[in-house]
Scaffold this active site. Structure first.
Site, PDB file in Angstrom:
ATOM      1  N   ASP A 107       0.833  -1.210   0.000  1.00 36.87           N
ATOM      2  CA  ASP A 107       0.000   0.000   0.000  1.00 36.87           C
ATOM      3  C   ASP A 107       0.868   1.260   0.000  1.00 36.87           C
ATOM      4  OD1 ASP A 107       0.885  -0.062   2.578  1.00 36.87           O
ATOM      5  OD2 ASP A 107      -1.094   0.112   3.517  1.00 36.87           O
ATOM      6  N   SER A 108       2.190   1.074   0.002  1.00 32.62           N
ATOM      7  CA  SER A 108       3.097   2.205  -0.227  1.00 32.62           C
ATOM      8  C   SER A 108       2.787   2.839  -1.589  1.00 32.62           C
ATOM      9  CB  SER A 108       4.558   1.746  -0.175  1.00 32.62           C
ATOM     10  OG  SER A 108       4.765   0.646  -1.048  1.00 32.62           O
ATOM     11  N   LYS A 162      -1.066  -9.448   2.508  1.00 31.24           N
ATOM     12  CA  LYS A 162      -0.243  -9.008   3.651  1.00 31.24           C
ATOM     13  C   LYS A 162      -1.118  -8.174   4.576  1.00 31.24           C
ATOM     14  CE  LYS A 162       3.295  -5.892   3.335  1.00 31.24           C
ATOM     15  NZ  LYS A 162       2.846  -4.789   4.226  1.00 31.24           N
ATOM     16  N   GLU A 177      -0.846  -5.737   8.096  1.00 27.39           N
ATOM     17  CA  GLU A 177      -0.102  -5.084   9.169  1.00 27.39           C
ATOM     18  C   GLU A 177      -0.840  -5.403  10.457  1.00 27.39           C
ATOM     19  OE1 GLU A 177       0.754  -0.944   8.734  1.00 27.39           O
ATOM     20  OE2 GLU A 177       1.436  -1.198   6.671  1.00 27.39           O
ATOM     21  N   GLU A 229       9.677  -4.378   9.877  1.00 29.10           N
ATOM     22  CA  GLU A 229      10.045  -3.039   9.386  1.00 29.10           C
ATOM     23  C   GLU A 229      10.557  -2.153  10.515  1.00 29.10           C
ATOM     24  OE1 GLU A 229       7.289  -1.077   6.746  1.00 29.10           O
ATOM     25  OE2 GLU A 229       8.419   0.798   6.844  1.00 29.10           O
TER      26      GLU A 229
HETATM   27  O1  KIV Z   1       3.558  -1.104   1.538  1.00 29.94           O
HETATM   28  C1  KIV Z   1       4.690  -1.573   1.330  1.00 29.94           C
HETATM   29  O2  KIV Z   1       5.282  -1.395   0.265  1.00 29.94           O
HETATM   30  C2  KIV Z   1       5.291  -2.358   2.395  1.00 29.94           C
HETATM   31  C3  KIV Z   1       6.739  -2.698   2.260  1.00 29.94           C
HETATM   32  C4  KIV Z   1       7.595  -1.521   2.232  1.00 29.94           C
HETATM   33  C5  KIV Z   1       7.161  -3.713   3.246  1.00 29.94           C
HETATM   34  O3  KIV Z   1       4.639  -2.707   3.311  1.00 29.94           O
END
Ligand code: KIV
Length: 275
Positions: free
Chosen positions: A49-50, A118, A120, A187
């Site tokens: 989500d970056s 993924k 968090e 992280e």
């Molecule tokens: O959102 C993302 O790209 C991430 C990575 C930087 C681990 O969670």
């Protein structure tokens, strides 16, 4: 040098089996052309989500929606054939209940064709992870600095400064491991903490700003290619794409203004019919 690429896509058991044997290579990808370039070199492609900050210019990842993740996930899956593709569940799409997380995950898996999601997750989300894994959704955990918690934390701050914070990150990693995560992103944690967690969990850890003590590494691709003026301390720049783009665009602009582009080679000329 890229490693020998297997003819089939990496699987969740393949990633698990790398722990203690080979370092796991992971990069973020949000678009088809970038995914195609990265795919032969990496074990995992992460549609993180970056992308909200990197691609859409948002100040934090919290505004990213499930639809945005699905659109980018589709592009990455379409353009890759080797790496396992993991798509982030964005803020607000999974925290309310295990059922909400399951429905969001099913949409992501069905609509993108990716292999895993993924999450968090602090300790509180461990039952949600177990709920997903028991129902066939492979989950990558993400502990330590959690960008989706930016407003609670008051910024993107590395974790593990106090004993209490260290204990919390260790508990988060253990909970994610016991709940069945097939790998865990670590992280923004100190090397000692990364080493202790990596040794204490069955799932391979994939570090970002977490030292070489992890089972693998992930970086935001645009950071490591040098697209931004500023990057965090833990990023190594492997290219200076910003300068390359600046130079190329300056030359293009100069050529257009001087009527030097397009030239002879770039022009269509059709012979008149019958000649
Ligand atoms: O959102 C993302 O790209 C991430 C990575 C930087 C681990 O969670």
């Amino acid at each position: 040098m890229s490693k020998q690429v297997a003819s089939r896509r990496m699987t969740v058991p393949d990633i698990r089996a790398l722990k203690g044997r080979e370092k796991i290579v992971c990069l973020t990808a949000y678009t088809a052309p970038m995914a195609a370039l990265l795919d032969p070199h990496v074990d995992l492609l992460l549609v993180g989500d970056s992308l909200g900050m990197v691609v859409h210019g948002l100040p934090t990842p919290t505004a990213v929606t499930l639809d945005m993740m699905i659109l980018h996930g589709q592009a990455v899956v379409r353009a890759s054939s080797h790496a396992l593709v993991v798509v982030d569940l964005p803020f607000g799409s999974f925290e309310a209940s295990p059922e909400q997380a399951y429905l969001a995950s099913v949409r992501v898996l069905k609509e993108t064709g990716c292999q895993a999601v993924k999450i968090e997750a602090g300790e509180a989300l461990a039952p949600t992870i177990a709920f997903l894994v028991e129902r066939g959704v492979p989950v990558m955990g993400h502990v330590g600095l959690r960008p989706q918690a930016v407003h609670v934390d008051g910024g993107f701050r590395a974790k593990g400064r106090s004993d209490e914070e260290r204990a919390r990150v260790i508990a988060e990693a253990r909970a994610a491991d016991e709940a069945g995560c097939f790998s865990i992103v670590l992280e923004g944690v100190a090397e000692t903490l990364a080493r202790e967690i990596t040794a204490g969990v069955r799932a391979p850890t994939v570090g970002i700003g977490a030292s070489a003590a992890c089972d693998g590494q992930v970086l935001v691709t645009d950071d490591m290619l040098g697209l931004f003026e500023w990057t965090p301390k833990f990023v190594r720049r492997y290219a200076d794409i910003r300068t390359t783009i600046n130079d190329a665009v300056a030359r293009y602009a100069a050529d257009v203004r001087a009527a030097a582009f397009p030239g002879e080679a770039e022009v269509y000329r059709f012979k008149p019919k019958g000649s």
